[in-house]
Design a protein around this motif. Structure first.
Motif, PDB file in Angstrom:
ATOM      1  N   SER A 184       0.823  -1.217   0.000  1.00 13.85           N
ATOM      2  CA  SER A 184       0.000   0.000   0.000  1.00 13.85           C
ATOM      3  C   SER A 184       0.856   1.266   0.000  1.00 13.85           C
ATOM      4  N   GLY A 185       2.167   1.107   0.080  1.00 14.08           N
ATOM      5  CA  GLY A 185       3.096   2.238   0.049  1.00 14.08           C
ATOM      6  C   GLY A 185       4.011   2.239   1.252  1.00 14.08           C
ATOM      7  N   GLY A 186       5.243   2.614   1.044  1.00  8.72           N
ATOM      8  CA  GLY A 186       6.197   2.686   2.136  1.00  8.72           C
ATOM      9  C   GLY A 186       7.055   1.439   2.249  1.00  8.72           C
ATOM     10  N   SER A 187       7.806   1.409   3.326  1.00  9.89           N
ATOM     11  CA  SER A 187       8.755   0.322   3.552  1.00  9.89           C
ATOM     12  C   SER A 187       8.551  -0.303   4.925  1.00  9.89           C
ATOM     13  N   ALA A 188       9.192  -1.438   5.116  1.00 10.62           N
ATOM     14  CA  ALA A 188       9.166  -2.126   6.405  1.00 10.62           C
ATOM     15  C   ALA A 188      10.581  -2.598   6.713  1.00 10.62           C
ATOM     16  N   ASN A 189      10.897  -2.688   7.987  1.00  9.40           N
ATOM     17  CA  ASN A 189      12.164  -3.251   8.439  1.00  9.40           C
ATOM     18  C   ASN A 189      11.898  -4.615   9.055  1.00  9.40           C
ATOM     19  N   LYS A 190      12.721  -5.583   8.696  1.00  6.12           N
ATOM     20  CA  LYS A 190      12.592  -6.924   9.269  1.00  6.12           C
ATOM     21  C   LYS A 190      13.271  -6.936  10.623  1.00  6.12           C
ATOM     22  N   LEU A 191      12.507  -7.253  11.675  1.00  4.34           N
ATOM     23  CA  LEU A 191      13.046  -7.320  13.030  1.00  4.34           C
ATOM     24  C   LEU A 191      13.497  -8.728  13.389  1.00  4.34           C
ATOM     25  N   SER A 192      12.762  -9.717  12.887  1.00  8.18           N
ATOM     26  CA  SER A 192      13.087 -11.127  13.085  1.00  8.18           C
ATOM     27  C   SER A 192      12.455 -11.894  11.937  1.00  8.18           C
ATOM     28  N   HIS A 193      12.512 -13.215  11.997  1.00 12.69           N
ATOM     29  CA  HIS A 193      11.927 -14.027  10.926  1.00 12.69           C
ATOM     30  C   HIS A 193      10.423 -13.774  10.778  1.00 12.69           C
ATOM     31  N   THR A 194       9.755 -13.399  11.879  1.00 11.11           N
ATOM     32  CA  THR A 194       8.298 -13.224  11.850  1.00 11.11           C
ATOM     33  C   THR A 194       7.819 -11.811  12.153  1.00 11.11           C
TER      34      THR A 194
END
Length: 78
Positions: A54-64
């Motif tokens: 839907s727009g933007g980014s995410a950071n992976k903190l762990s596998h889940t």
């Protein structure tokens, strides 16, 4: 000729504590590799990045777990 490319390598949903569901696209940056004699050897996978559909980014903190930057929420992979 490009020496890097971005490949969509995964698509999945995550859910935040507030119940909001986000669709995340994992993109892998690949680097073209060649042998010393100049023969193409293929592509080597490098860093991954996570885009919210839907727009933007995410950071992976762990596998889940993923931190959605636009909302500040932490969401769990479904």
């Amino acid at each position: 000729m490009d020496k890097t490319r971005i490949v969509n390598t995964d698509l999945f949903e995550v859910k935040s504590a507030t119940g909001r569901i986000y669709e995340i696209c994992e993109q892998t940056i690949q680097i073209k590799a060649t042998c010393a004699d100049g023969i193409k050897a293929g592509w080597i996978s490098g860093n991954r990045r996570y885009k919210v559909r839907s727009g933007g980014s995410a950071n992976k903190l762990s596998h889940t777990e993923f931190h959605i930057l636009a909302s500040g929420e932490v969401a769990i992979r479904l």
